[in-house]
Design a protein around this motif. Sequence first.
Motif, PDB file in Angstrom:
ATOM      1  N   GLY A 118       0.812  -1.214   0.000  1.00  0.00           N
ATOM      2  CA  GLY A 118       0.000   0.000   0.000  1.00  0.00           C
ATOM      3  C   GLY A 118       0.842   1.259   0.000  1.00  0.00           C
ATOM      4  O   GLY A 118       0.507   2.252  -0.655  1.00  0.00           O
ATOM      5  N   SER A 123      -1.787   3.330  -2.099  1.00  0.00           N
ATOM      6  CA  SER A 123      -3.166   2.911  -1.849  1.00  0.00           C
ATOM      7  C   SER A 123      -3.835   3.721  -0.750  1.00  0.00           C
ATOM      8  O   SER A 123      -5.032   3.553  -0.503  1.00  0.00           O
ATOM      9  CB  SER A 123      -3.197   1.420  -1.481  1.00  0.00           C
ATOM     10  OG  SER A 123      -2.684   0.640  -2.532  1.00  0.00           O
ATOM     11  N   TYR A 124      -3.082   4.581  -0.079  1.00  0.00           N
ATOM     12  CA  TYR A 124      -3.634   5.414   0.996  1.00  0.00           C
ATOM     13  C   TYR A 124      -4.176   6.741   0.476  1.00  0.00           C
ATOM     14  O   TYR A 124      -4.778   7.511   1.218  1.00  0.00           O
ATOM     15  CB  TYR A 124      -2.552   5.687   2.047  1.00  0.00           C
ATOM     16  CG  TYR A 124      -1.264   6.218   1.461  1.00  0.00           C
ATOM     17  CD1 TYR A 124      -1.087   7.570   1.203  1.00  0.00           C
ATOM     18  CD2 TYR A 124      -0.214   5.352   1.149  1.00  0.00           C
ATOM     19  CE1 TYR A 124       0.091   8.059   0.657  1.00  0.00           C
ATOM     20  CE2 TYR A 124       0.970   5.818   0.598  1.00  0.00           C
ATOM     21  CZ  TYR A 124       1.116   7.167   0.357  1.00  0.00           C
ATOM     22  OH  TYR A 124       2.278   7.626  -0.203  1.00  0.00           O
ATOM     23  N   TRP A 132      -7.359   2.911   4.083  1.00  0.00           N
ATOM     24  CA  TRP A 132      -6.066   2.916   4.753  1.00  0.00           C
ATOM     25  C   TRP A 132      -6.221   3.108   6.260  1.00  0.00           C
ATOM     26  O   TRP A 132      -5.583   2.413   7.059  1.00  0.00           O
ATOM     27  CB  TRP A 132      -5.192   4.022   4.169  1.00  0.00           C
ATOM     28  CG  TRP A 132      -3.885   4.201   4.864  1.00  0.00           C
ATOM     29  CD1 TRP A 132      -3.576   5.149   5.791  1.00  0.00           C
ATOM     30  CD2 TRP A 132      -2.706   3.404   4.705  1.00  0.00           C
ATOM     31  NE1 TRP A 132      -2.277   5.009   6.208  1.00  0.00           N
ATOM     32  CE2 TRP A 132      -1.714   3.945   5.559  1.00  0.00           C
ATOM     33  CE3 TRP A 132      -2.387   2.306   3.918  1.00  0.00           C
ATOM     34  CZ2 TRP A 132      -0.442   3.407   5.661  1.00  0.00           C
ATOM     35  CZ3 TRP A 132      -1.105   1.767   4.015  1.00  0.00           C
ATOM     36  CH2 TRP A 132      -0.162   2.308   4.871  1.00  0.00           C
TER      37      TRP A 132
END
Length: 419
Positions: A118, A123-124, A132
């Motif tokens: 991530g 991905s955050y 997240w």
Amino acid sequence: MSFPWAKHYEPKNPVMQWVDSRLPLPRFVYNAVGAGYPVPRNLNYWWNFGVLAGVALVCQLITGIVLAMHFHSSAASAFDSVNVGIMRDVNAGWFLRFAHANGASMFFVVIYIHMFRGLYYGSYKAPREMVWLLGVVIFLLLMATAFMGYVLPWGQMSFWGAQVITGFFSAIPVVGDWIRIWLLGGYAPDDAALNRFFSLHYLLPFVIAGAVILHIWALHIPGSSNPTGVEVKGEQDTVPFHPYYTAKDGLGVVVFLILFSVLIFFAPDYLGHPDNYIPANPLSTPAHIVPEWYFWPFYAILRAFTADFILPAKLWGVLAMFGSILLLFFLPWLDKSPVRSGSYRPMYKVAFWVLVADVLVLGYCGGSPAEPLYVILSQIAAAYYFAHFLIIVPIISHLETPKPLPGSITEAVLAKTGA
């Protein structure tokens, strides 16, 4: 995110029609993990680790429930109930005990890889901040559950681990001693502490399961991220989750279970500590008190503070240890780069791999004795850890010139295959 091209569940069987009209559970499953959930067509095997974390959680829940039926949460009998009662008298008790103990390690391996994936692929970033944040909550719950579980066998390392870790709470001004006494149920680990930790260790996995459901729910709103960081632009960018990714995840689960089985059957004590096969003795302090390996980076940060400066060194260590995790909650707003994937961010990619090396150094120092060399390395690595998130990432997000992004996921896939 709405996917107008997604297939909708239409049960053919009369029984399923009746069930779905009154309790839309079949529709929910179909839309969550079936052909009704389109996912980016370019997901690689790094995206398998979310499913593997779910498999590890299920293994822990099943083995933990059975083990709880035979465990005695008493300082006088906890050690024998684990090492004699469960290991020798319960049918397949040795397997359940080793599967649960090593399952915790496998769970953390999967979680750490999942988190670093991530971090690398961004991905955050928006619109997946809530995914997240819930993931960090799950990580905190997992750490608390693992710590309490490590105390239950009531060996030397279990007892002294509880003594040392809870002792750090006493560094908190005014309320520190009260918090420690409340955690232990007394002034030292004994029956009260065992009962508290056992009840919470049994309860928290179900809380984790609930948080995982929220995590998946939050993920299904914007849809899965992907290695390019480019959002889905149409049906051509997606494929149904089933059968494409159920098959891909199935392969990952098979590999995971093979490695898990090798650990259980051939090296069940490899990740444990030999002192934990010695009954807890409050009058005999081990030469080197160390937590489980998955806590080592945070234990190194805790021990990195050796001098008082305004506040006591022990308090600085506690604040830094918890701050190193709480810092992750603010990451979506610390990294302001409009590009998600580290594959298109040259400077960020270098910083990411330096961070990975830094965490490995912290882990090595956390598992080593508190000697001057390891303390100095811990201090340098801890300083860089905080600098990465608070200084380096924000600066890179302003100064970096990213590589050109593909126009769509399909374009990136076709370019990769040479079409």
